[in-house]
Design a protein around this motif. Structure first.
Motif, mmCIF file in Angstrom:
data_model
loop_
_atom_site.group_PDB
_atom_site.id
_atom_site.type_symbol
_atom_site.label_atom_id
_atom_site.label_comp_id
_atom_site.label_asym_id
_atom_site.label_seq_id
_atom_site.Cartn_x
_atom_site.Cartn_y
_atom_site.Cartn_z
ATOM 1 N N ASP A 330 37.099 50.855 48.945
ATOM 2 C CA ASP A 330 36.398 52.109 49.236
ATOM 3 C C ASP A 330 34.872 51.897 49.135
ATOM 4 O OD1 ASP A 330 35.784 54.756 49.618
ATOM 5 O OD2 ASP A 330 36.169 55.358 47.536
ATOM 6 N N LEU A 331 34.441 51.221 48.051
ATOM 7 C CA LEU A 331 32.994 50.972 47.876
ATOM 8 C C LEU A 331 32.455 50.112 49.016
ATOM 9 C CD1 LEU A 331 32.780 50.126 44.034
ATOM 10 C CD2 LEU A 331 32.363 52.329 45.137
ATOM 11 N N LEU A 332 33.210 49.039 49.344
ATOM 12 C CA LEU A 332 32.765 48.140 50.416
ATOM 13 C C LEU A 332 32.624 48.891 51.739
ATOM 14 C CD1 LEU A 332 34.815 44.834 50.024
ATOM 15 C CD2 LEU A 332 32.334 45.024 50.181
ATOM 16 N N GLY A 333 33.620 49.729 52.032
ATOM 17 C CA GLY A 333 33.603 50.505 53.283
ATOM 18 C C GLY A 333 32.397 51.423 53.323
ATOM 19 N N ARG A 334 32.136 52.119 52.199
ATOM 20 C CA ARG A 334 30.995 53.045 52.167
ATOM 21 C C ARG A 334 29.677 52.294 52.342
ATOM 22 N NH1 ARG A 334 32.041 58.227 49.270
ATOM 23 N NH2 ARG A 334 34.288 58.299 48.944
ATOM 24 N N ILE A 335 29.571 51.142 51.667
ATOM 25 C CA ILE A 335 28.329 50.360 51.746
ATOM 26 C C ILE A 335 28.126 49.839 53.164
ATOM 27 C CG2 ILE A 335 27.260 48.192 50.961
ATOM 28 C CD1 ILE A 335 28.568 48.787 48.183
ATOM 29 N N ALA A 336 29.203 49.334 53.781
ATOM 30 C CA ALA A 336 29.082 48.809 55.149
ATOM 31 C C ALA A 336 28.699 49.924 56.119
ATOM 32 C CB ALA A 336 30.394 48.146 55.567
ATOM 33 N N ARG A 337 29.344 51.101 55.961
ATOM 34 C CA ARG A 337 29.039 52.208 56.891
ATOM 35 C C ARG A 337 27.607 52.712 56.699
ATOM 36 N NH1 ARG A 337 34.338 53.366 55.719
ATOM 37 N NH2 ARG A 337 33.802 54.886 54.132
ATOM 38 N N ALA A 338 27.132 52.680 55.439
ATOM 39 C CA ALA A 338 25.765 53.146 55.179
ATOM 40 C C ALA A 338 24.739 52.119 55.674
ATOM 41 C CB ALA A 338 25.579 53.407 53.686
ATOM 42 N N GLY A 339 25.216 50.902 55.948
ATOM 43 C CA GLY A 339 24.313 49.868 56.487
ATOM 44 C C GLY A 339 23.267 49.411 55.488
ATOM 45 N N VAL A 340 23.603 49.432 54.193
ATOM 46 C CA VAL A 340 22.589 49.065 53.194
ATOM 47 C C VAL A 340 22.837 47.688 52.579
ATOM 48 C CG1 VAL A 340 22.055 51.446 52.547
ATOM 49 C CG2 VAL A 340 23.856 50.215 51.312
ATOM 50 N N ALA A 341 23.924 47.023 52.984
ATOM 51 C CA ALA A 341 24.316 45.826 52.232
ATOM 52 C C ALA A 341 23.589 44.567 52.677
ATOM 53 C CB ALA A 341 25.818 45.616 52.379
ATOM 54 N N SER A 342 23.897 43.481 52.024
ATOM 55 C CA SER A 342 23.334 42.168 52.316
ATOM 56 C C SER A 342 24.486 41.192 52.499
ATOM 57 C CB SER A 342 22.499 41.725 51.129
ATOM 58 O OG SER A 342 23.376 41.236 50.138
ATOM 59 N N PRO A 343 24.190 39.909 52.860
ATOM 60 C CA PRO A 343 25.306 38.975 53.008
ATOM 61 C C PRO A 343 25.889 38.572 51.665
ATOM 62 C CG PRO A 343 23.234 37.845 53.332
ATOM 63 C CD PRO A 343 22.907 39.282 53.179
ATOM 64 N N LEU A 344 25.191 38.848 50.573
ATOM 65 C CA LEU A 344 25.601 38.330 49.277
ATOM 66 C C LEU A 344 26.617 39.230 48.577
ATOM 67 C CD1 LEU A 344 22.170 37.053 48.003
ATOM 68 C CD2 LEU A 344 24.091 35.696 48.805
ATOM 69 N N ALA A 345 27.760 39.446 49.188
ATOM 70 C CA ALA A 345 28.812 40.209 48.519
ATOM 71 C C ALA A 345 29.770 39.208 47.885
ATOM 72 C CB ALA A 345 29.548 41.074 49.523
ATOM 73 N N VAL A 346 29.922 39.312 46.580
ATOM 74 C CA VAL A 346 30.700 38.326 45.840
ATOM 75 C C VAL A 346 31.784 39.034 45.039
ATOM 76 C CG1 VAL A 346 30.555 36.663 43.948
ATOM 77 C CG2 VAL A 346 28.809 36.665 45.699
ATOM 78 N N LEU A 347 33.004 38.524 45.143
ATOM 79 C CA LEU A 347 34.126 39.116 44.400
ATOM 80 C C LEU A 347 34.663 38.074 43.423
ATOM 81 C CD1 LEU A 347 36.261 41.577 44.391
ATOM 82 C CD2 LEU A 347 37.699 39.959 45.632
ATOM 83 N N LYS A 348 34.882 38.498 42.165
ATOM 84 C CA LYS A 348 35.514 37.602 41.189
ATOM 85 C C LYS A 348 36.580 38.399 40.456
ATOM 86 C CE LYS A 348 31.091 35.733 40.047
ATOM 87 N NZ LYS A 348 30.074 35.392 39.154
ATOM 88 N N THR A 349 37.445 37.668 39.765
ATOM 89 C CA THR A 349 38.432 38.347 38.935
ATOM 90 C C THR A 349 38.109 38.071 37.474
ATOM 91 O OG1 THR A 349 39.858 36.424 39.227
ATOM 92 C CG2 THR A 349 40.321 38.322 40.612
ATOM 93 N N PHE A 350 38.287 39.098 36.649
ATOM 94 C CA PHE A 350 38.018 38.966 35.219
ATOM 95 C C PHE A 350 39.326 38.949 34.439
ATOM 96 C CE2 PHE A 350 33.568 41.191 35.215
ATOM 97 C CZ PHE A 350 32.958 39.965 35.451
ATOM 98 N N GLY A 351 39.321 38.167 33.361
ATOM 99 C CA GLY A 351 40.415 38.220 32.399
ATOM 100 C C GLY A 351 40.118 39.287 31.351
ATOM 101 N N PRO A 352 40.797 39.240 30.200
ATOM 102 C CA PRO A 352 40.616 40.287 29.188
ATOM 103 C C PRO A 352 39.194 40.313 28.628
ATOM 104 C CG PRO A 352 42.331 38.698 28.549
ATOM 105 C CD PRO A 352 41.766 38.217 29.829
ATOM 106 N N PRO A 353 38.768 41.488 28.131
ATOM 107 C CA PRO A 353 37.425 41.599 27.548
ATOM 108 C C PRO A 353 37.377 40.953 26.167
ATOM 109 C CG PRO A 353 38.589 43.679 27.345
ATOM 110 C CD PRO A 353 39.500 42.751 28.100
#
Ligand SMILES: Cc1cc2nc3c(=O)[nH]c(=O)nc-3n(C[C@H](O)[C@H](O)[C@H](O)COP(=O)(O)OP(=O)(O)OC[C@H]3O[C@@H](n4cnc5c(N)ncnc54)[C@H](O)[C@@H]3O)c2cc1C
Length: 443
Positions: A330-353
């Motif tokens: 949802d966030l990615l879609g909104r950012i792409a539609r708003a045209g405000v993003a950059s090429p540096l979109a990075v996704l990682k997975t986190f383990g427990p805090p």
């Protein structure tokens, strides 16, 4: 009175006039704590976490105090950078156990932000490897804290963004590595569902994992990208290369602020398409030196100038696994539609805090994007995204933040009151403060 200079974090927003003092000796820290002050590292946090009207830079406190290669333990002053640590320990077959996407932050800055790397899902954040901290408190005293000694101070300082006192020195457990190389597997994905699936399915097979996501795509290509998996390569895989070669020196430096920012919508689309299509096959394997694997952006000095004089924000959120994939789509879609993003979109997975009171990572997905500050609508737009993150029980990373609202921050960090209580105990007059802590109502 000391002359003020204009200072900023890596995003060059906001700009703050500050009296900057450089600590050279331990005694300088004790004296500096007598009036309101902020410890500062190498200003690689993006927003206002490293900014205040009076800062004490720890960059000159950079001595290695002890190194035990048998146990892999390093004790060093807080102003040493990760690059300097690597230069010293890699020939002995050691590497920082956790590293952010640049090697220029200081040890103190990495502890204060409790930084995470591409291995959080498998090995946790910096806190997991810090054995002890030597700190100078608001009353000028030098104290040691660890999991067993003043544990409340230890867990408030890991992720505490410099607000509990000066970290003078730290003891860090290093990681034993067989070589300076990484065995990398890159998997090209067609859409968001596949990116998430590949990230989660490969989590238990690889120590390092990160996905580059094309933040400009919408519709059926939304969330397409490349998942980069990695493992330290053994000597046998090097095909005769020396396991610990020298470190790359040359780098291209952006000489001035690009007028209007070179990273505009058109150039970003071209960049993303080239990066995505550069990999022809779905899966490709390579042996990569640690520098381009962990620190691709360090190859270009002062790359933050490419965003122009107005600067940029880095927006990084973490969202629990439960609805995380949908919320981030949802966030990615909104950012792409708003045209405000950059090429540096990075996704990682986190383990427990961990037990860090203001530590950022929670089990789930984390997404980070650069957002150039082009017009006045950008910040209000990000506030609306923050509401979505709050509703999903997610949070924004303080080391990247410059705009979060107080009420959203309080909702995102449920251990805030505990943090404030520890801070009151060790810093009753609220001497350690920053633009970020004043903005968020921590101080
Ligand atoms: C290109 C790039 C990639 C990045 N990638 C990642 C990533 O993958 N993961 C991640 O977690 N972060 C990442 N970061 C953020 C960066 O690692 C953190 O912001 C880190 O804190 C910066 O360290 P610094 O020495 O520059 O500290 P500064 O930015 O100067 O300060 C950061 C905080 O640390 C405190 N601090 C600094 N030194 C001390 C000290 N001696 N005692 C007490 N407090 C101190 C400051 O008060 C401040 O609150 C990235 C940043 C950049 C520019």
């Amino acid at each position: 009175m000391q002359k003020k200079i204009t200072t900023s974090g890596w995003g060059r927003y906001p700009l703050v006039a500050a009296a900057v003092q450089r600590a050279r000796y331990l005694s300088d820290l004790g004296r500096a704590a007598a009036t309101p002050v902020l410890p500062q590292g190498n200003c690689r946090s993006y927003g206002d976490a490293c900014l205040y009207e009076r800062v004490v830079s720890t960059l000159a406190l950079k001595h290695l105090l002890n190194f035990d290669p048998q146990r892999g333990l390093l004790r060093a002053q807080a102003g040493i950078t990760l690059a300097e640590i690597i230069r010293f320990v890699l020939p002995y077959g050691f590497f920082p156990p956790v590293t952010p996407g640049t090697k220029f932050p200081t040890l103190g800055g990495c502890i204060a932000a409790d930084v995470h790397g591409k291995n959080h899902h498998a090995e946790g954040s910096m806190a997991a490897f810090v054995e002890a901290l030597d700190m100078v408190l608001a009353d000028g005293s030098l104290v040691r804290c660890s999991r067993h000694q003043r544990a409340e101070l230890f867990w408030a300082t890991l992720g505490g963004m410099g607000l509990t006192g000066f970290i003078y020195a730290a003891t860090l457990r290093l990681k034993k590595v067989p070589s300076a190389y990484i065995r990398q597997r890159a998997i090209k994905t067609a859409n968001w569902a596949e990116t998430c699936r590949v990230c989660t399915e490969t989590q238990h097979q690889y120590t390092y994992s990160v996905a580059w996501v094309d933040g400009l795509q919408t519709g059926r290509r939304l969330g397409r990208g490349r998942v980069l998996l990695g493992e330290h390569a053994g000597v046998r895989e090097l095909k005769g290369k020396p396991p610990f070669p020298g470190h790359g020196e040359g780098r291209w430096v952006v000489p001035f602020f690009w007028p209007g920012g070179v990273l505009n919508a058109k150039s970003l689309k071209v960049f993303n398409a080239l990066y995505y299509h550069r990999q022809v096959r779905r899966t490709s394997d390579a042996l990569v030196h640690y520098d381009p694997y962990f620190y691709p952006l360090d190859a270009v000095g002062d790359w933050n100038r490419l965003y122009g004089r107005r600067g940029f924000l880095q927006y990084q959120v973490a969202v629990p696994y439960a609805d995380g994939a949908d919320v981030i789509a949802d966030l990615l879609g909104r950012i792409a539609r708003a045209g405000v993003a950059s090429p540096l979109a990075v996704l990682k997975t986190f383990g427990p805090p961990n037990a860090g009171l203001l530590s950022f990572p929670i089990a789930g997905y984390t997404l980070a994007l650069d957002i150039p500050l082009r017009d006045d609508g950008t910040i209000p737009f990000l506030h609306t995204l923050n509401k979505i993150v709050v509703a999903a029980q997610g949070r924004v990373y303080l080391a990247k933040d410059a705009i979060l609202a107080r009420e959203d921050f309080a909702a995102m960090y449920p251990q805030l009151e505990q943090f404030k209580a520890v801070k009151r105990k060790y810093d009753p007059e609220g001497r350690f403060r920053s633009c970020l802590s004043d903005r968020l109502g921590i101080t």
